[in-house]
Scaffold this active site. Structure first.
Site, PDB file in Angstrom:
ATOM      1  N   LYS A  61       0.832  -1.211   0.000  1.00 16.08           N
ATOM      2  CA  LYS A  61       0.000   0.000   0.000  1.00 16.08           C
ATOM      3  C   LYS A  61       0.868   1.265   0.000  1.00 16.08           C
ATOM      4  O   LYS A  61       0.623   2.208  -0.764  1.00 16.08           O
ATOM      5  CB  LYS A  61      -0.934  -0.006   1.208  1.00 16.08           C
ATOM      6  CG  LYS A  61      -1.711   1.272   1.423  1.00 16.08           C
ATOM      7  CD  LYS A  61      -2.594   1.599   0.218  1.00 16.08           C
ATOM      8  CE  LYS A  61      -2.953   3.068   0.164  1.00 16.08           C
ATOM      9  NZ  LYS A  61      -4.229   3.403   0.656  1.00 16.08           N
TER      10      LYS A  61
ATOM     11  N   CYS B  24      -3.270  10.981   1.789  1.00 10.87           N
ATOM     12  CA  CYS B  24      -2.607   9.704   1.491  1.00 10.87           C
ATOM     13  C   CYS B  24      -1.247   9.904   0.837  1.00 10.87           C
ATOM     14  O   CYS B  24      -0.210   9.572   1.401  1.00 10.87           O
ATOM     15  CB  CYS B  24      -3.507   8.885   0.577  1.00 10.87           C
ATOM     16  SG  CYS B  24      -5.180   8.830   1.210  1.00 10.87           S
TER      17      CYS B  24
HETATM   18  N1  SAJ Z   1      -2.151  14.938  -8.591  1.00  8.81           N
HETATM   19  C1  SAJ Z   1      -1.372  15.689  -9.461  1.00  8.81           C
HETATM   20  N2  SAJ Z   1      -1.133  15.195 -10.695  1.00  8.81           N
HETATM   21  C2  SAJ Z   1      -1.649  14.005 -11.114  1.00  8.81           C
HETATM   22  C3  SAJ Z   1      -2.433  13.231 -10.232  1.00  8.81           C
HETATM   23  C4  SAJ Z   1      -2.668  13.736  -8.978  1.00  8.81           C
HETATM   24  O1  SAJ Z   1      -0.897  16.775  -9.119  1.00  8.81           O
HETATM   25  O2  SAJ Z   1      -1.394  13.642 -12.283  1.00  8.81           O
HETATM   26  C5  SAJ Z   1      -2.394  15.439  -7.229  1.00  8.81           C
HETATM   27  C6  SAJ Z   1      -3.870  15.678  -6.913  1.00  8.81           C
HETATM   28  O3  SAJ Z   1      -4.304  16.928  -7.366  1.00  8.81           O
HETATM   29  C7  SAJ Z   1      -3.862  15.570  -5.403  1.00  8.81           C
HETATM   30  C8  SAJ Z   1      -2.810  14.486  -5.155  1.00  8.81           C
HETATM   31  O4  SAJ Z   1      -2.013  14.442  -6.308  1.00  8.81           O
HETATM   32  O5  SAJ Z   1      -3.455  16.774  -4.801  1.00  8.81           O
HETATM   33  C9  SAJ Z   1      -3.354  13.108  -4.856  1.00  8.81           C
HETATM   34  O6  SAJ Z   1      -4.465  12.837  -5.681  1.00  8.81           O
HETATM   35  P1  SAJ Z   1      -4.733  11.399  -6.345  1.00  8.81           P
HETATM   36  O7  SAJ Z   1      -5.993  11.494  -7.104  1.00  8.81           O
HETATM   37  O8  SAJ Z   1      -3.547  10.939  -7.074  1.00  8.81           O
HETATM   38  O9  SAJ Z   1      -4.843  10.414  -5.113  1.00  8.81           O
HETATM   39  P2  SAJ Z   1      -5.700  10.380  -3.747  1.00  8.81           P
HETATM   40  O10 SAJ Z   1      -4.822  10.906  -2.663  1.00  8.81           O
HETATM   41  O11 SAJ Z   1      -7.026  11.017  -3.906  1.00  8.81           O
HETATM   42  O12 SAJ Z   1      -5.907   8.807  -3.594  1.00  8.81           O
HETATM   43  C10 SAJ Z   1      -4.768   7.972  -3.545  1.00  8.81           C
HETATM   44  C11 SAJ Z   1      -4.964   6.808  -4.525  1.00  8.81           C
HETATM   45  N3  SAJ Z   1      -3.711   6.094  -4.720  1.00  8.81           N
HETATM   46  C12 SAJ Z   1      -3.209   5.838  -5.955  1.00  8.81           C
HETATM   47  O13 SAJ Z   1      -3.734   6.217  -6.964  1.00  8.81           O
HETATM   48  C13 SAJ Z   1      -1.946   5.045  -5.988  1.00  8.81           C
HETATM   49  C14 SAJ Z   1      -6.039   5.870  -3.995  1.00  8.81           C
HETATM   50  O14 SAJ Z   1      -6.147   4.720  -4.816  1.00  8.81           O
HETATM   51  C15 SAJ Z   1      -5.702   5.453  -2.545  1.00  8.81           C
HETATM   52  O15 SAJ Z   1      -6.700   4.585  -2.024  1.00  8.81           O
HETATM   53  C16 SAJ Z   1      -5.675   6.719  -1.723  1.00  8.81           C
HETATM   54  O16 SAJ Z   1      -4.597   7.535  -2.216  1.00  8.81           O
HETATM   55  C17 SAJ Z   1      -5.454   6.347  -0.274  1.00  8.81           C
HETATM   56  O17 SAJ Z   1      -6.434   6.428   0.493  1.00  8.81           O
HETATM   57  O18 SAJ Z   1      -4.355   5.927   0.074  1.00  8.81           O
END
Ligand code: SAJ
Length: 414
Positions: free
Chosen positions: A218, A272
């Site tokens: 994870k 996360c």
């Molecule tokens: N972000 C970027 N660029 C991107 C993708 C995301 O800047 O290309 C930023 C987002 O704006 C945000 C952050 O990253 O600020 C995180 O967003 P996210 O959509 O990537 O992830 P979370 O935090 O909403 O959810 C993640 C997910 N993990 C993965 O995709 C590996 C989710 O599957 C997990 O269950 C979750 O963390 C968790 O609870 O751990």
């Protein structure tokens, strides 16, 4: 009819509440436990305290079916699921120390209600070794549960497993059911027992391993994403210096069959991805060089954005600066570890002019300052800073932007 509770879910947040509700709608009798009386009352009234698509309908039907009840205290059940926060808490010795005190408290509070043969599942994202810690706490408080293990050579008196949640905020309900799951048991019997439960509501594949591997899997998933976003964020700062459009650059580089760069943004937020990589750094500080560097790149991005705003504001006397978005990502209300929030606050602190903020998902009370309508902010601002790619923002009339300075950290108006 037997009304005995089958599942107790500890923590009714973004993971615990959807999980408890899905299980209740599958026919399990579920008690969801939370420390907040307000949350307990809200859920028992069939309502929700967080914004997540379709969660309101799910909770309402779970509560109306009589299968979901919220409570301030646990009770006896067959299965106990721990879904509480695992933040990190800086100490003097260790700036990245993980805080597993909520998990420990949950383990302590369920211990009096456990019987032999019960299943305890840790869903919270946790540092490696936390599931073993849960076992140790239970063993310390309830040695009676483990005595028969020695006498009867059972592999487990209480089955304990880690089944890390993997759902994406904004798509939680769908992903809870569809995603593949990794389950790590404290022993084989625990993993198998947990799989039987998850099979009853998950349509994805379920992979079994030991607890420490599941914990690390994870952390690795979220670290993978953090490192890849760091590359995009670093590229955005390099491109700014070199006069290259980073959005076009990434679009074109991604035409290569083996390149898939993520999107730059104002930084990485949420509870996360901005937290979990530190659990690895804390556990292996000398080895986790790349992981730490990626975190540092992502943490530096909000400062870079504020600096851009300050520079662009130099040609105005008292500009109106419009900040669009406060949540950590698009179309959610969650402002935990949000770079947009950090940037907005720091722009306010600079005192460059009037700062007007809009976020359709966040209330003024929660933000801690006044929020305005999108139209008002777009019309009145001299400088517009896009911090979140909320769907509502993409439709803004481009003609209204013509005379303005636009700093679009999400690339929605390019
Ligand atoms: N972000 C970027 N660029 C991107 C993708 C995301 O800047 O290309 C930023 C987002 O704006 C945000 C952050 O990253 O600020 C995180 O967003 P996210 O959509 O990537 O992830 P979370 O935090 O909403 O959810 C993640 C997910 N993990 C993965 O995709 C590996 C989710 O599957 C997990 O269950 C979750 O963390 C968790 O609870 O751990």
């Amino acid at each position: 009819m037997d009304h005995k509770t089958e599942i107790v879910v500890m923590g009714l947040g973004y993971i615990g509440l959807p999980t408890a509700s899905i299980m209740a709608t599958k026919g399990y009798r579920v008690v969801g436990v939370d420390l907040s009386a307000e949350i307990v009352n809200t859920i028992n009234g069939g309502k929700i305290h967080i914004v997540e698509p379709d969660l309101d309908i799910l909770v309402k039907s779970a509560v109306n079916s009589g299968n979901l009840k919220a409570s301030l205290a646990p009770e006896e059940a067959d299965t106990f699921i721990i879904a509480v926060p695992t933040p990190f808490a800086a100490t003097e010795d260790n700036p990245f120390a993980p805080d597993i005190s909520y998990v420990e408290a949950a383990a302590r509070s369920i211990a009096p209600f456990l019987s032999q043969g019960n299943l305890v599942i840790l869903e919270s994202t946790s540092p490696v070794g936390t599931t073993e810690r849960v076992r140790d706490i239970i063993r310390e408080l309830r040695p009676d549960l483990f005595e028969s293990t020695l006498n009867h050579h059972l592999s487990s008196a209480v089955f304990i497993a880690h089944c890390p949640e993997r759902v994406l905020p904004g798509r939680i309900i769908r992903e809870l059911v569809d995603n593949d799951r990794v389950i790590g048991g404290i022993d084989k019997a625990s993993a198998t027992k947990a799989r039987d439960l998850y099979k009853s509501f998950c349509s994805g594949n379920i992979f079994l391993t030991d607890a420490r591997t599941a914990e690390m899997v994870k952390l690795t998933e979220n670290t993978f994403r953090d490192v890849n976003i760091a590359l995009a964020n670093e590229l955005s700062m390099i491109c700014d210096l070199l006069g290259v459009n980073v959005w076009e650059l990434i679009e074109l580089a991604n035409k290569h069959p083996r390149v898939s760069i993520l999107k730059p943004g104002p930084g990485v937020g949420g509870h996360c991805i901005a937290v979990d990589p530190w659990f690895i750094v804390a556990a292996a500080p000398m080895q986790a060089k790349l992981i730490r560097a990626a975190r540092e790149v992502n943490e530096s991005k909000p400062h870079w954005v504020v600096e851009r705003v300050r520079k662009r504001a130099e040609r105005f006397v008292k500009p109106v600066i419009g900040c669009l978005g406060l949540s950590y990502k698009a179309d959610v209300d969650d402002i935990r570890e949000s770079p947009a929030m950090e940037i907005t606050r720091n722009i306010m602190k600079l005192g460059l002019g009037e700062v007007m903020v809009c976020d359709p998902y966040v209330s003024s009370a929660r933000a801690g300052f006044e929020l305005h309508d999108l139209e008002k902010v777009v019309c009145e601002a001299d400088i517009l800073v896009v911090l979140v790619d909320h769907s509502d923002f993409s439709d803004v009339d481009r003609d209204l932007l013509k005379e303005k300075v636009v700093i679009d950290t999400r690339g929605i108006w390019r």
